[in-house]
Design a protein around this motif. Structure first.
Motif, PDB file in Angstrom:
ATOM      1  N   LEU A  10       0.853  -1.188   0.000  1.00  0.00           N
ATOM      2  CA  LEU A  10       0.000   0.000   0.000  1.00  0.00           C
ATOM      3  C   LEU A  10       0.889   1.238   0.000  1.00  0.00           C
ATOM      4  N   ARG A  11       0.672   2.122  -0.950  1.00  0.00           N
ATOM      5  CA  ARG A  11       1.443   3.362  -1.028  1.00  0.00           C
ATOM      6  C   ARG A  11       0.534   4.558  -0.786  1.00  0.00           C
ATOM      7  N   VAL A  12       1.120   5.592  -0.169  1.00  0.00           N
ATOM      8  CA  VAL A  12       0.389   6.812   0.170  1.00  0.00           C
ATOM      9  C   VAL A  12       1.047   7.990  -0.532  1.00  0.00           C
ATOM     10  N   ASP A  13       0.232   8.915  -1.079  1.00  0.00           N
ATOM     11  CA  ASP A  13       0.807  10.083  -1.749  1.00  0.00           C
ATOM     12  C   ASP A  13       1.110  11.175  -0.736  1.00  0.00           C
ATOM     13  N   ASP A  14       1.577  12.330  -1.215  1.00  0.00           N
ATOM     14  CA  ASP A  14       2.009  13.390  -0.303  1.00  0.00           C
ATOM     15  C   ASP A  14       0.847  14.119   0.366  1.00  0.00           C
ATOM     16  N   ARG A  15      -0.399  13.746   0.028  1.00  0.00           N
ATOM     17  CA  ARG A  15      -1.571  14.319   0.694  1.00  0.00           C
ATOM     18  C   ARG A  15      -2.178  13.349   1.701  1.00  0.00           C
ATOM     19  N   GLY A  16      -1.534  12.189   1.864  1.00  0.00           N
ATOM     20  CA  GLY A  16      -2.051  11.201   2.794  1.00  0.00           C
ATOM     21  C   GLY A  16      -3.192  10.400   2.219  1.00  0.00           C
TER      22      GLY A  16
END
Length: 385
Positions: free
Chosen positions: A157-163
């Motif tokens: 699972l990956r998260v972007d810079d906005r969460g």
């Protein structure tokens, strides 16, 4: 001088140097006498140095007066910045949280799995992260109602810079069929995944035996190659954690805390190094990124009603200090269920069965999620960053 103080001095010097910027300098639009030009050049060179030295002196003065480090900065890039996000699993499923204040930034929708019996926290999830707050791995174990055989699926699972959730990938390794996976850990670069399987007893009476004992497996994700270690002891292996060298693995097994060099020869845990014996189980364990220390949560602290997290030398098992302690009252026995370093080793994520999910930044403790705000009791929540 300790490593922590050295880091504070480096941060202070950098902060002082940043006080001098190009826009603050006078334009050289007029000729200067040689003496004036030399004086100005000296002042420009010394300005950032003097500013940094002033910050350093002030830092030492604060430590001398108060006997402790100055307050930890919570600004981005400061000692308390650390990972930006963390992943939790609880009664309300999987969620991404701001790692500074615990607020939910997104909820995770997982691919559907066959109906069955899950183990552990709701959903049967186990969590691990790279310690950077951007990439997480999730294992979910489900036991069939008909065959009573467990299957564990693994996700990235990956998260972007906005969460927000940017990716959920299933089957990053082949599903494990047979026994449920009991613990997982990923290296800081996301290339090596470790998981453990509990030992179990077979037969009865004279045929009673281990079949098999607990097992530890390491998968190199790029090549999908695996290697495993076994122990003939009944019980389980839990609280796996990697050092930054991506070969040293810390964990607890039965009543011991051990460290394993996964690059050394051997197929059993006899080759692992025992750091501390006679540990009350279960408890949280975490090896430091440099591999020199290991944290162990002890349910019985230095006095009645107090439980703590101790730092121990990996080399000789000597207790170095108490990192954190908490008071406890009530009939429920207090213990630590989660202790995790971030990738830098400067920040800790902790939780106990009667202690809310919190982060430690030096001497500062921040409660991120309480039971009443997460809709789950502390023992029913897992977290990773």
């Amino acid at each position: 001088m300790t490593e922590r103080i050295e880091q504070q001095l480096r941060d202070a010097f950098a902060a002082g140097a940043e006080l001098v910027r190009v826009e603050t300098l006078r334009p050289a639009d007029s000729a200067l006498r040689p003496e004036t030009r030399l004086r100005r050049r000296k002042s420009l060179v010394l300005a950032p140095v003097m500013a940094a030295m002033a910050v350093v002196v002030a830092s030492f003065a604060a430590m001398a007066v108060f006997g402790a480090s100055p307050p930890v900065s919570t600004q981005e890039g400061g000692l308390a910045s650390g990972p930006r996000y963390l992943l939790t699993a609880g009664k309300d499923g999987l969620a991404i949280h701001d790692a500074h204040n615990g607020k939910i930034t997104d909820r995770v929708t997982m691919p559907s799995t066959p109906k069955g019996i899950t183990r552990g926290v709701p959903g049967g999830y186990l969590l691990t992260g790279t310690g950077r707050g951007t990439t997480f791995y999730v294992a979910q174990s489900v036991k069939s109602h008909t065959t009573m055989v467990s299957t564990t699926w693994f996700y990235r699972l990956r998260v972007d810079d906005r969460g927000k959730v940017a990716e959920v990938t299933r089957d990053v390794i082949a599903p494990v069929i047979g026994d449920a996976v009991s613990s997982i850990a990923i290296t800081d670069d996301g290339t090596r995944l470790a998981y453990s399987l509990d030992g179990k007893v077979c037969g009865a009476g004279k045929t009673l035996r281990f079949c098999p004992g607990a097992r530890l497996v390491v998968v190199d994700l790029p090549g999908r190659t695996t290697r495993s270690w076994t122990t003939n002891a009944f019980g389980n292996i839990w609280s796996l954690s990697w050092a930054a060298d991506r070969r040293t693995l810390g964990f607890a097994v039965t009543s011991e805390v051990r460290v394993l060099d996964t690059a050394s020869a051997g197929e059993t845990l006899k080759n692992s190094h025992t750091v501390v014996r006679d540990v009350d189980a279960p408890t949280g364990v975490a090896i430091s990124p440099d591999g020199h220390m290991i944290l162990i949560g002890t349910p019985n602290g230095e006095r009645s009603g107090r439980y703590s997290i101790g730092e121990y030398s990996v080399t000789d098992g000597r207790k170095i200090r108490t990192v954190f302690s908490a008071d406890h009252s009530g009939s429920t026995g207090a213990l630590w269920t989660l202790i995790r370093y971030d990738a830098t080793g400067q920040h800790l994520l902790i939780k106990g069965n009667v202690h809310p999910l919190s982060r430690l930044d030096g001497d500062r403790t921040t409660v991120l999620i309480r039971a009443d705000s997460s809709n789950a009791s502390p023992e029913e929540m897992l977290a990773a960053w």
